[in-house]
Design an enzyme around this catalytic site. Sequence first.
Site, PDB file in Angstrom:
ATOM      1  N   CYS A 114      -0.557   4.159   2.007  1.00  0.00           N
ATOM      2  CA  CYS A 114      -0.379   4.027   3.463  1.00  0.00           C
ATOM      3  C   CYS A 114       1.085   4.252   3.858  1.00  0.00           C
ATOM      4  O   CYS A 114       1.369   4.899   4.857  1.00  0.00           O
ATOM      5  CB  CYS A 114      -0.768   2.635   3.955  1.00  0.00           C
ATOM      6  SG  CYS A 114      -2.184   1.893   3.160  1.00  0.00           S
ATOM      7  N   ASP A 115       2.005   3.670   3.099  1.00  0.00           N
ATOM      8  CA  ASP A 115       3.390   3.587   3.571  1.00  0.00           C
ATOM      9  C   ASP A 115       4.388   4.435   2.797  1.00  0.00           C
ATOM     10  O   ASP A 115       5.507   4.666   3.274  1.00  0.00           O
ATOM     11  CB  ASP A 115       3.879   2.118   3.484  1.00  0.00           C
ATOM     12  CG  ASP A 115       3.063   1.196   4.368  1.00  0.00           C
ATOM     13  OD1 ASP A 115       2.459   1.700   5.327  1.00  0.00           O
ATOM     14  OD2 ASP A 115       3.032  -0.027   4.098  1.00  0.00           O
ATOM     15  N   CYS A 155       0.830  -1.203   0.000  1.00  0.00           N
ATOM     16  CA  CYS A 155       0.000   0.000   0.000  1.00  0.00           C
ATOM     17  C   CYS A 155       0.863   1.251   0.000  1.00  0.00           C
ATOM     18  O   CYS A 155       1.368   1.675   1.040  1.00  0.00           O
ATOM     19  CB  CYS A 155      -0.935   0.003   1.208  1.00  0.00           C
ATOM     20  SG  CYS A 155      -2.036   1.435   1.230  1.00  0.00           S
TER      21      CYS A 155
END
Length: 355
Positions: free
Chosen positions: A178-179, A175
């Site tokens: 997200c990261d 992701c």
Amino acid sequence: MSNEIEKTIIIGSGPAGWSAAIYAARANLNPVVYEGTVKPEMIPLGQLAFTTEVENYAGFPAGNVRAFVESAVDKDRHWNLPPAPQGHEKDGQPHYAVQGVELMELMKQQALNFGTRVIGEDIVSVDFGSDVHKLTTSGGDTVQAKTVIIATGARANYLGLPSEEDYKNKGVSACAVCDGALPIYRGKPLAVVGGGDSAVEEATYLANLKGAATISLLIRRDEMRASKVMQDRALNHPNIEVLWNTVVDEVQGDGKLVNNLRVKSTLDDSVRDLPVGGMFVAIGHTPNTSFLDGAVEMNESGYIRWTKAFRTHTSVTGVFAAGDVADDYYRQAITSAGTGCMAALDAERYLAELE
Ligand code: NDP
């Protein structure tokens, strides 16, 4: 089989499950959450159990998270908290964004505080009736409920390489949104694997980050599955380099972080090095719906269909779906939590109408 008929059973323990539980408990539905046990499908605490810092969950800016988490979460669950990231300090205090497990333990605590009952088992099969739904647990019991909220999520597909497993959260992620902005990736050349819309979206997101280096998009064929507009976006982006007919053979690093991919040509099997600081796998997701055995309507990819616009109703009366199990598009913790809340409200209104 217990003769008791529950008002609401929630299956799954990610953000959708806990948010549904918080709302259901506060509405006096006395919910039971089946938390899940089976890897890789019904992971307790859901996909966030695999994530490090969650920087995009509204309401959780970086700070002295650990102090708050330890004060909020029951002491007998502190063993489950990951160590606080080292070296993130401000004014002599820890300063980092909430970690996935911490966020989920906070949500679980909030659900427990309002009286949610939590059972560490899976639901392995269902028998949906007209008024009462029967669920079989992994412990072999049959439990009954007037409403069921399915919040079992989806799991990201990975390549399946042992070296990929070794570097998960150390330079391998599924992701980018997200990261991607985490310090371990910042300013480094990165690779995205996959040729669908998600892969292009992830590559574009990474390529647009401040200070981004080259993002290599690895496509296993000589064409992309992504829509034309997305393909053009990747092909015309100055920071994105598309590597056709290329797959990952091995993820390499120093044991702590990724620093190279050995990539292989699908045309002639030749291998070469691709020095990168991270690999983002975007080759699709698999919804955790096999235990339903087709009992509710799903789309062609196995995601549960919401049958009313802007509602969480499924094709079965009294059965609602929340989170990634019904969402192959947004797939964010905060959107899952939102639909978990919606499912509990939908269940409450359905029960009120029944009575
Ligand atoms: P897709 O199934 O569409 O694409 C998966 C991609 O991964 C394909 O290119 C596939 O290659 C590749 N792949 C699969 N397995 C491997 C492997 N082992 N090694 C290398 N490559 C592999 O999944 P997405 O997650 O991209 O999209 C899911 C759905 O969500 C789609 O309907 C998509 O349109 C939608 N979506 C829409 C967006 C938008 O409109 N902005 C954004 C994101 C998703 P191959 O083609 O060779 O099979």
